[in-house]
Structures are given as structure tokens and as C-alpha cells.
Scaffold this motif. Structure first.
Motif, PDB file in Angstrom:
ATOM      1  N   ASP A  78     -32.089  -2.036  79.741  1.00  0.00           N
ATOM      2  CA  ASP A  78     -32.463  -2.212  81.141  1.00  0.00           C
ATOM      3  C   ASP A  78     -33.959  -2.482  81.178  1.00  0.00           C
ATOM      4  O   ASP A  78     -34.724  -1.862  80.446  1.00  0.00           O
ATOM      5  CB  ASP A  78     -32.164  -0.952  81.946  1.00  0.00           C
ATOM      6  N   ILE A  79     -34.367  -3.389  82.038  1.00  0.00           N
ATOM      7  CA  ILE A  79     -35.780  -3.756  82.134  1.00  0.00           C
ATOM      8  C   ILE A  79     -36.235  -3.539  83.571  1.00  0.00           C
ATOM      9  O   ILE A  79     -35.597  -4.008  84.508  1.00  0.00           O
ATOM     10  CB  ILE A  79     -35.984  -5.233  81.746  1.00  0.00           C
ATOM     11  N   ILE A  80     -37.334  -2.802  83.724  1.00  0.00           N
ATOM     12  CA  ILE A  80     -37.954  -2.686  85.041  1.00  0.00           C
ATOM     13  C   ILE A  80     -39.372  -3.239  84.936  1.00  0.00           C
ATOM     14  O   ILE A  80     -40.043  -3.048  83.929  1.00  0.00           O
ATOM     15  CB  ILE A  80     -37.960  -1.248  85.592  1.00  0.00           C
ATOM     16  N   MET A  81     -39.773  -3.957  85.954  1.00  0.00           N
ATOM     17  CA  MET A  81     -41.103  -4.566  85.976  1.00  0.00           C
ATOM     18  C   MET A  81     -41.748  -4.272  87.319  1.00  0.00           C
ATOM     19  O   MET A  81     -41.073  -4.163  88.330  1.00  0.00           O
ATOM     20  CB  MET A  81     -40.995  -6.085  85.819  1.00  0.00           C
ATOM     21  N   TYR A  82     -43.059  -4.154  87.289  1.00  0.00           N
ATOM     22  CA  TYR A  82     -43.801  -4.066  88.543  1.00  0.00           C
ATOM     23  C   TYR A  82     -45.178  -4.663  88.318  1.00  0.00           C
ATOM     24  O   TYR A  82     -45.657  -4.804  87.206  1.00  0.00           O
ATOM     25  CB  TYR A  82     -43.866  -2.631  89.064  1.00  0.00           C
ATOM     26  N   ASN A  83     -45.810  -5.014  89.419  1.00  0.00           N
ATOM     27  CA  ASN A  83     -47.129  -5.611  89.382  1.00  0.00           C
ATOM     28  C   ASN A  83     -48.132  -4.643  90.004  1.00  0.00           C
ATOM     29  O   ASN A  83     -47.946  -4.190  91.117  1.00  0.00           O
ATOM     30  CB  ASN A  83     -47.126  -6.929  90.168  1.00  0.00           C
ATOM     31  N   GLN A  84     -49.152  -4.338  89.251  1.00  0.00           N
ATOM     32  CA  GLN A  84     -50.250  -3.534  89.788  1.00  0.00           C
ATOM     33  C   GLN A  84     -51.395  -4.517  90.002  1.00  0.00           C
ATOM     34  O   GLN A  84     -51.919  -5.086  89.045  1.00  0.00           O
ATOM     35  CB  GLN A  84     -50.655  -2.439  88.811  1.00  0.00           C
ATOM     36  N   SER A  85     -51.753  -4.738  91.239  1.00  0.00           N
ATOM     37  CA  SER A  85     -52.699  -5.810  91.547  1.00  0.00           C
ATOM     38  C   SER A  85     -54.085  -5.575  90.956  1.00  0.00           C
ATOM     39  O   SER A  85     -54.774  -6.523  90.624  1.00  0.00           O
ATOM     40  CB  SER A  85     -52.793  -6.014  93.054  1.00  0.00           C
ATOM     41  N   TYR A  86     -54.482  -4.300  90.801  1.00  0.00           N
ATOM     42  CA  TYR A  86     -55.825  -4.069  90.285  1.00  0.00           C
ATOM     43  C   TYR A  86     -55.918  -2.682  89.665  1.00  0.00           C
ATOM     44  O   TYR A  86     -55.457  -1.707  90.256  1.00  0.00           O
ATOM     45  CB  TYR A  86     -56.852  -4.185  91.416  1.00  0.00           C
ATOM     46  N   ILE A  87     -56.500  -2.624  88.485  1.00  0.00           N
ATOM     47  CA  ILE A  87     -56.828  -1.348  87.839  1.00  0.00           C
ATOM     48  C   ILE A  87     -58.237  -1.489  87.300  1.00  0.00           C
ATOM     49  O   ILE A  87     -58.553  -2.466  86.628  1.00  0.00           O
ATOM     50  CB  ILE A  87     -55.894  -1.027  86.651  1.00  0.00           C
ATOM     51  N   LYS A  88     -59.086  -0.543  87.607  1.00  0.00           N
ATOM     52  CA  LYS A  88     -60.438  -0.562  87.047  1.00  0.00           C
ATOM     53  C   LYS A  88     -60.359  -0.303  85.546  1.00  0.00           C
ATOM     54  O   LYS A  88     -59.484   0.411  85.073  1.00  0.00           O
ATOM     55  CB  LYS A  88     -61.303   0.510  87.706  1.00  0.00           C
TER      56      LYS A  88
ATOM     57  N   ASN B 156     -56.917   5.488  84.231  1.00  0.00           N
ATOM     58  CA  ASN B 156     -55.500   5.763  84.038  1.00  0.00           C
ATOM     59  C   ASN B 156     -54.837   5.786  85.402  1.00  0.00           C
ATOM     60  O   ASN B 156     -55.418   6.253  86.375  1.00  0.00           O
ATOM     61  CB  ASN B 156     -55.306   7.135  83.380  1.00  0.00           C
ATOM     62  N   THR B 157     -53.613   5.309  85.467  1.00  0.00           N
ATOM     63  CA  THR B 157     -52.878   5.348  86.723  1.00  0.00           C
ATOM     64  C   THR B 157     -51.403   5.625  86.444  1.00  0.00           C
ATOM     65  O   THR B 157     -50.890   5.254  85.393  1.00  0.00           O
ATOM     66  CB  THR B 157     -53.057   4.045  87.522  1.00  0.00           C
ATOM     67  N   PHE B 158     -50.744   6.280  87.379  1.00  0.00           N
ATOM     68  CA  PHE B 158     -49.327   6.558  87.256  1.00  0.00           C
ATOM     69  C   PHE B 158     -48.509   5.317  87.567  1.00  0.00           C
ATOM     70  O   PHE B 158     -48.985   4.377  88.202  1.00  0.00           O
ATOM     71  CB  PHE B 158     -48.912   7.648  88.251  1.00  0.00           C
ATOM     72  N   LEU B 159     -47.247   5.344  87.176  1.00  0.00           N
ATOM     73  CA  LEU B 159     -46.288   4.345  87.636  1.00  0.00           C
ATOM     74  C   LEU B 159     -46.067   4.569  89.135  1.00  0.00           C
ATOM     75  O   LEU B 159     -46.372   5.635  89.656  1.00  0.00           O
ATOM     76  CB  LEU B 159     -44.966   4.498  86.885  1.00  0.00           C
ATOM     77  N   PRO B 160     -45.496   3.586  89.820  1.00  0.00           N
ATOM     78  CA  PRO B 160     -45.286   3.741  91.265  1.00  0.00           C
ATOM     79  C   PRO B 160     -44.419   4.942  91.643  1.00  0.00           C
ATOM     80  O   PRO B 160     -44.589   5.521  92.695  1.00  0.00           O
ATOM     81  CB  PRO B 160     -44.598   2.443  91.668  1.00  0.00           C
ATOM     82  N   SER B 161     -43.473   5.298  90.795  1.00  0.00           N
ATOM     83  CA  SER B 161     -42.617   6.442  91.107  1.00  0.00           C
ATOM     84  C   SER B 161     -42.148   7.101  89.816  1.00  0.00           C
ATOM     85  O   SER B 161     -42.274   6.546  88.727  1.00  0.00           O
ATOM     86  CB  SER B 161     -41.398   6.004  91.929  1.00  0.00           C
ATOM     87  N   VAL B 162     -41.584   8.270  89.969  1.00  0.00           N
ATOM     88  CA  VAL B 162     -40.963   8.957  88.847  1.00  0.00           C
ATOM     89  C   VAL B 162     -39.748   8.139  88.428  1.00  0.00           C
ATOM     90  O   VAL B 162     -39.038   7.599  89.279  1.00  0.00           O
ATOM     91  CB  VAL B 162     -40.515  10.373  89.291  1.00  0.00           C
TER      92      VAL B 162
END
Length: 122
Positions: A71-81, A85-91
Motif C-alpha cells: 500500500d502506498i500513501i503520499m502527501y505533499n508538504q508545501s514547505y519545511i524549513k 522536524n515535522t510530524f506526518l499529517p495524522s497518526v
């Protein structure tokens, strides 16, 4: 629901902020059901189902694909400094422990593809 499925920021990790919006106040939620006045019970149930689906879509903002073996999940994070470090959008919830999660990270202005694998223990 959002608090249970969304990571909260910590000292070392920022929360995901791209697509999440706090749901607006809804007047239907606080109206008493009176016979012959206001929305019917069926209309209220329909409304709550729609609201639930909308909230799930706000929290689970991934694209989902099923391959033969994975299974493949993808998401776009428009900007990270840089160096943040940043979390995924959800658990992420699984029916069973997948054992390993393979990941790839690409950046708009970098040809480098970062890959890796996370081993999950029970």
C-alpha cells in the motif's frame, strides 16, 4: 477527533500544518429536535455523517494507492524549513503491524531522493 488522530507539536518536532483547518461552528449541532420544527432526525443523521466524512478527509489528507505487494500513501508538504522536524499529517493506523515502512522524501529544488526504512516493533 482531530486531537486523537493528529500529532501535537513538541520541543523537537513541529506539527503538520498544511491542510488542516479547524472545523467551523455548526448551528445544527446545538438545535433541539422539536416535532414539526427544524431538521428531522434523518436530516440530522445525514448531516452528522457528512460532517464526519469531511473531518476525516481534512485529517487524512493522503493520496492512497494499492500496488500488487504494498500500500502506498503520499502527501505533499508545501514547505519545511531546513533542519526542522515535522510530524506526518495524522497518526497512521494499521489493521496489523506491517513490520517495516519504506519511505521516500523528495524536494522540489533538489534532485536528491532520500529513502529509508522504519522497523516497527510491537
Amino acid at each position: 477527533m482531530a486531537k486523537a488522530l493528529k500529532h501535537q507539536k513538541s520541543v523537537s518536532v513541529n506539527e503538520y500544518e498544511d491542510n488542516f483547518e479547524v472545523p467551523s461552528y455548526n448551528q445544527l449541532d446545538n438545535l433541539p429536535h422539536l416535532p414539526f420544527y427544524g431538521p428531522s432526525y434523518e436530516e440530522q443523521i445525514k448531516h452528522h455523517k457528512e460532517e464526519y466524512k469531511d473531518r476525516i478527509e481534512e485529517i487524512f489528507c493522503y493520496e492512497y494507492f494499492k500496488d500488487n505487494e504494498k500500500d502506498i500513501i503520499m502527501y505533499n508538504q508545501s514547505y519545511i524549513k531546513q533542519k526542522n522536524n515535522t510530524f506526518l499529517p495524522s497518526v497512521l493506523l494499521f489493521k496489523s503491524n506491517p513490520g517495516k515502512i519504506h519511505y521516500e522524501i523528495s524536494a522540489k529544488y533538489s534532485p536528491e531522493l532520500i529513502t529509508g526504512e522504519l522497523e516497527l516493533t510491537e
